[in-house]
Scaffold this active site. Structure first.
Site, PDB file in Angstrom:
ATOM      1  N   LYS A  72       0.832  -1.209   0.000  1.00 20.77           N
ATOM      2  CA  LYS A  72       0.000   0.000   0.000  1.00 20.77           C
ATOM      3  C   LYS A  72       0.863   1.255   0.000  1.00 20.77           C
ATOM      4  CE  LYS A  72      -4.286  -1.831   1.894  1.00 20.77           C
ATOM      5  NZ  LYS A  72      -3.985  -3.266   2.044  1.00 20.77           N
ATOM      6  N   ILE A  95     -17.238   7.885  23.317  1.00 21.19           N
ATOM      7  CA  ILE A  95     -17.723   7.430  22.012  1.00 21.19           C
ATOM      8  C   ILE A  95     -16.634   6.628  21.325  1.00 21.19           C
ATOM      9  CG2 ILE A  95     -18.582   8.132  19.738  1.00 21.19           C
ATOM     10  CD1 ILE A  95     -19.870  10.515  21.005  1.00 21.19           C
ATOM     11  N   SER A 108       2.464  10.413  32.953  1.00 21.53           N
ATOM     12  CA  SER A 108       3.578  11.173  32.381  1.00 21.53           C
ATOM     13  C   SER A 108       3.991  12.331  33.302  1.00 21.53           C
ATOM     14  CB  SER A 108       3.203  11.701  31.004  1.00 21.53           C
ATOM     15  OG  SER A 108       2.021  12.463  31.072  1.00 21.53           O
ATOM     16  N   ARG A 168       6.741  11.283  35.302  1.00 19.65           N
ATOM     17  CA  ARG A 168       7.956  11.200  34.483  1.00 19.65           C
ATOM     18  C   ARG A 168       8.449  12.592  34.098  1.00 19.65           C
ATOM     19  NH1 ARG A 168       4.829   7.782  31.335  1.00 19.65           N
ATOM     20  NH2 ARG A 168       5.344   8.956  29.460  1.00 19.65           N
ATOM     21  N   GLY A 216      -2.036  14.355  29.514  1.00 20.17           N
ATOM     22  CA  GLY A 216      -3.368  14.266  28.930  1.00 20.17           C
ATOM     23  C   GLY A 216      -4.467  14.249  29.971  1.00 20.17           C
ATOM     24  N   ASP A 217      -4.178  13.649  31.113  1.00 18.71           N
ATOM     25  CA  ASP A 217      -5.159  13.616  32.195  1.00 18.71           C
ATOM     26  C   ASP A 217      -4.429  13.507  33.530  1.00 18.71           C
ATOM     27  OD1 ASP A 217      -4.277  11.039  32.344  1.00 18.71           O
ATOM     28  OD2 ASP A 217      -6.167  10.107  31.818  1.00 18.71           O
ATOM     29  N   ASP A 228      -3.891  11.134  36.668  1.00 15.02           N
ATOM     30  CA  ASP A 228      -4.013   9.773  37.198  1.00 15.02           C
ATOM     31  C   ASP A 228      -3.535   9.758  38.634  1.00 15.02           C
ATOM     32  OD1 ASP A 228      -4.980   8.382  35.021  1.00 15.02           O
ATOM     33  OD2 ASP A 228      -2.975   8.087  34.174  1.00 15.02           O
ATOM     34  N   ASP A 231      -8.638  10.547  37.055  1.00 11.07           N
ATOM     35  CA  ASP A 231      -8.854   9.144  37.432  1.00 11.07           C
ATOM     36  C   ASP A 231      -8.322   8.925  38.832  1.00 11.07           C
ATOM     37  OD1 ASP A 231      -9.977   8.445  35.021  1.00 11.07           O
ATOM     38  OD2 ASP A 231      -8.097   7.741  34.154  1.00 11.07           O
TER      39      ASP A 231
END
Length: 345
Positions: free
Chosen positions: A63, A97, A170, A173, A179-180, A182, A235
């Site tokens: 491809k 979603i 992260s 680290r 991103g969020d 935790d 979270d």
DNA sequence: GACAGGCC
DNA sequence: CTAGGCCTGTCC
């Protein structure tokens, strides 16, 4: 000629198509190549530029060769004719979603986030509670959280939570953005406070604003430092003391570091997950691990600080002679540090 | 209670 | 073979 943008578009299209058709592993294959292509900084002009990518089989090779030779890819064009690729992509960026719900929505003629918002005004039950929260915060949840803001969240959480806790991922680290959020909560055997109680406390402090899911051990939510700041994904995880070291190691990542770490443990005769470590054959059972460093030591590994945990290159046996360590330990290069700063969750 | 969808 | 478990919602 740089075919990178065309290649990204074609592979993203085929990834969406395989997801729509529930071909999980085909989708995974495209995703793997896509991820490497996104990380690859330079232009792509010949097949040799991508030949070294992991997961390049004969099908994907063909491809890519077709696209480089003709400037287009028939399979991707067919997929674009058969599926509303762009719509599926946009809808799936909404928290809650996935491929199935996105396809269901496009079949009802809903192809954009704006259209979905209008439809949900009329028919709220089109989405679950959690999906509606995701839609409300669609733009906010796509934003990254700067390190300096993560520090503030840490302060707030430490202030309100009645048990020791740490933000992992992260952020631990030292990535420049996350991103969020935790959070690992260390639960002693004597604990009597439920996660639901802690969630209530955070809600009453007007920090936790929406609950996406709440169980005995795990809460997924949205939070805000104050009324005007961007809502963030939070979270919370309740982890028993005896599992805490394993949880820290696992949820700190990076993903690639974890894979390499678990592989090394297997070579030493142990299987490792986010809760515990078990001997494979007639190995002795490991002693309780009070902190992360104990796990490294037990497996005979040099401890790696969180900000250096990138991939297999940091998995190094303990030196026999401590003096040699200086020469054996690789110095973190600027390029490595850059990879780390991308801060994938 | 089983199963599917979605997330981490 | 490519992870496995947690949580939610639906169906029977």
């Amino acid at each position: 000629m740089d075919y990178r943008p065309l290649l990204l578009d074609a592979l993203e299209t085929l990834f969406q198509k395989e997801q729509a058709e529930k071909q999980r592993f085909k989708a995974l294959a495209y995703q793997q190549v896509l991820r490497q292509l996104k990380q690859h900084p330079g232009p792509i002009s010949t097949y040799e530029d991508v030949a070294h990518f992991k997961g390049m089989g004969p099908k994907i090779e063909q491809k890519i060769r077709e696209l480089l030779a003709t400037g287009s890819l028939a399979a991707a064009e067919r997929a674009k004719a058969a599926y509303p690729i762009q719509a599926l992509h946009e809808l799936q960026r909404c928290y809650g979603i996935g491929p199935t719900k996105a396809r269901e929505l496009t079949e009802q003629g809903i192809t954009t986030i704006d259209a979905l918002r209008a439809a949900v005004e009329v028919t709220p039950r089109l989405l679950t509670d959690a999906q509606r929260v995701g839609l409300t915060h669609y733009e906010a949840f796509l934003e990254r959280i700067p390190y300096s803001e993560m520090v503030e969240h840490e302060d707030i959480l430490r202030h309100y939570l009645p048990l020791p806790c740490e933000i992992v991922g992260s952020y631990r680290r030292r990535a420049e953005s996350s991103g969020d959020i935790d959070v690992l909560i260390r639960v002693p055997p004597s604990n009597t406070i439920s996660l639901a109680q802690m969630v209530k406390t955070l809600q009453e402090a007007h920090y936790l604003t929406d609950v996406l899911a709440l169980g005995a051990h795990k809460c997924m939510a949205a939070c805000q430092r104050d009324e005007s700041s961007t809502p963030r994904r939070l979270d919370l995880l309740m982890v028993p003391e005896e599992e805490y070291a394993y949880g820290m190691l696992y949820f700190t990542g990076s993903d690639r570091f974890n894979v390499a770490f678990r592989q090394y443990a297997l070579e030493r005769g142990y299987t490792l997950n986010e809760k515990t470590m078990k001997p494979l054959a007639d190995q002795p059972a490991p002693p309780p691990m009070n902190e992360e460093a104990d796990i490294f030591t037990f497996l005979g590994l040099t401890y790696v600080p969180p900000n250096e945990r990138m991939d297999a290159r940091q998995i190094l046996p303990l030196p026999k002679d401590a003096n040699k360590r200086i020469h054996k330990r690789p110095v973190l290069s600027a390029a490595f540090a850059k990879i780390n700063r991308q801060g994938e969750e």
